[in-house]
Design an enzyme around this catalytic site. Structure first.
Site, PDB file in Angstrom:
ATOM      1  N   CYS A 190       0.562  -1.396  -0.055  1.00  8.93           N
ATOM      2  CA  CYS A 190      -0.080   0.099   0.459  1.00  8.93           C
ATOM      3  C   CYS A 190       0.704   1.388  -0.031  1.00  8.93           C
ATOM      4  O   CYS A 190       0.112   2.583  -0.557  1.00  8.93           O
ATOM      5  CB  CYS A 190      -1.013  -0.091   0.858  1.00  8.93           C
ATOM      6  SG  CYS A 190      -2.092  -0.664   1.155  1.00  8.93           S
ATOM      7  N   HIS A 194       0.945   5.167  -1.600  1.00  7.15           N
ATOM      8  CA  HIS A 194       0.212   6.142  -0.537  1.00  7.15           C
ATOM      9  C   HIS A 194       0.805   6.451   0.137  1.00  7.15           C
ATOM     10  O   HIS A 194       0.109   6.336   1.638  1.00  7.15           O
ATOM     11  CB  HIS A 194      -0.855   5.413  -0.034  1.00  7.15           C
ATOM     12  CG  HIS A 194      -2.457   5.101  -2.001  1.00  7.15           C
ATOM     13  ND1 HIS A 194      -2.761   6.293  -1.585  1.00  7.15           N
ATOM     14  CD2 HIS A 194      -2.124   4.501  -1.868  1.00  7.15           C
ATOM     15  CE1 HIS A 194      -3.332   6.276  -2.382  1.00  7.15           C
ATOM     16  NE2 HIS A 194      -3.255   4.514  -2.428  1.00  7.15           N
ATOM     17  N   ARG A 237     -13.039  -0.980  -1.365  1.00  4.35           N
ATOM     18  CA  ARG A 237     -12.262   0.139  -1.982  1.00  4.35           C
ATOM     19  C   ARG A 237     -10.999  -0.351  -1.496  1.00  4.35           C
ATOM     20  O   ARG A 237      -9.559  -0.656  -2.255  1.00  4.35           O
ATOM     21  CB  ARG A 237     -11.873   1.907  -1.260  1.00  4.35           C
ATOM     22  CG  ARG A 237     -10.813   2.643  -1.808  1.00  4.35           C
ATOM     23  CD  ARG A 237     -10.253   3.031  -3.072  1.00  4.35           C
ATOM     24  NE  ARG A 237      -9.730   1.695  -3.991  1.00  4.35           N
ATOM     25  CZ  ARG A 237      -9.577   1.746  -5.197  1.00  4.35           C
ATOM     26  NH1 ARG A 237      -9.939   3.512  -6.058  1.00  4.35           N
ATOM     27  NH2 ARG A 237      -8.618   1.000  -5.960  1.00  4.35           N
ATOM     28  N   CYS A 241      -7.699  -2.369  -4.311  1.00  5.52           N
ATOM     29  CA  CYS A 241      -6.965  -1.877  -3.704  1.00  5.52           C
ATOM     30  C   CYS A 241      -5.405  -2.988  -4.289  1.00  5.52           C
ATOM     31  O   CYS A 241      -4.608  -3.085  -4.247  1.00  5.52           O
ATOM     32  CB  CYS A 241      -6.283  -0.757  -2.899  1.00  5.52           C
ATOM     33  SG  CYS A 241      -6.638   0.597  -2.722  1.00  5.52           S
TER      34      CYS A 241
END
Length: 280
Positions: A190, A194, A237, A241
């Site tokens: 992730c 991000h 979501r 992802c």
């Protein structure tokens, strides 16, 4: 001799000029991409300010389903305890995920709704989370509609996800570890997208979810992504992802999903919820 020197100078000049031209072209391309991203963000902001989100229909449907009697026990969800007491909906989403003693788990909204469907309405786990996500461009599932309604009841409130129990603190730490964990065929995490500010993929800005900037994303779910043509929740979501990372799809309401939402949610504490919103 002069001819040879002239050729060398030309070659040297060309060797210097080409990288400069390539650099200038790169800056120009970057500027164009930044401009498109800014235009896209401005468009979404305008849409959100205008109101009239298609997800408003999902909220209305969810409100009806909340009070509709269903399941073997022929009961509604009106006594569902979302963390603030049986039947209290206003403000509950702003404090989820949280630890629930009756299940011994940290649960997000969808997970808790499934629990209430099982305990209050008598549905089996398989029945409660059946078709939990709508197909792209399809109609939202009953569970998504109820989640949209409950979440909207916290619209305009401050996010205040608790960290008062060992279980909640552990969920946050596990979520943080999972956020930075690399896996899959491309060794993706992730954090690859991000964990820094100012990053972008194509024309979409990538929020930094490791600090207070996370609120800009977390506080605007559930949402209506234009690319999907259907209302979506935060749990969807998370799974989307992980699919993009080429990870194995986690089970709906799994601890891994709970922990990731806990990590991002706590990082967003203090921000104001705005839901539903428009997304790309």
């Amino acid at each position: 001799m002069k001819q040879r020197l002239s050729s060398k100078k030309k070659a040297a000049l060309a060797g210097f000029t080409m990288p400069v031209l390539m650099l200038m072209a790169g800056y120009a391309a970057q500027a164009r991409a930044d401009s498109v991203t800014q235009e896209g963000n401005a468009y979404l902001q305008m849409m959100n300010e205008m109101g009239g989100n298609p997800a408003d229909f999902n909220i209305d449907d969810g409100k009806k389903l909340w009070s509709e009697k269903a399941g073997p026990k022929h009961a509604s969800l009106e006594q569902c305890d979302l963390g603030l007491g049986p039947g209290v909906v206003k403000g509950a989403y702003a404090q989820l995920p949280r630890y629930f003693a009756d299940t011994g788990r940290v649960q997000d909204l969808e997970s808790r709704l499934v629990t209430c469907m099982e305990t209050l309405q008598g549905l089996t786990p398989m029945q409660a989370d059946k078709d939990h996500f709508a197909k792209e461009g399809g109609n939202a599932s009953p569970l998504e509609n109820i989640a949209m309604y409950v979440a909207h009841e916290s619209d305009g409130m401050k996010i205040a996800i608790p960290q008062g129990t060992p279980q909640e603190r552990l969920a946050y730490e596990n979520g943080k570890k999972l956020f930075f964990y690399r896996a899959g065929p491309f060794s993706f995490s992730c954090a690859a997208c991000h964990s820094e500010s100012g990053k972008r993929i194509k024309i979409s800005a990538l929020p930094n979810l490791t600090n207070a900037e996370a609120a800009g994303s977390y506080a605007t779910w559930p949402a209506y992504p234009n690319s999907q043509g259907v209302a979506r929740t935060l749990e969807w979501r998370m799974l989307a992802c992980e699919r993009q990372q080429r990870w194995p799809a986690p089970k709906f309401t799994s601890n891994a999903v709970m922990d990731l939402i806990e990590y991002m949610g706590v990082n967003s504490n203090g921000a104001t919820l705005h839901t539903p919103t428009f997304k790309r």
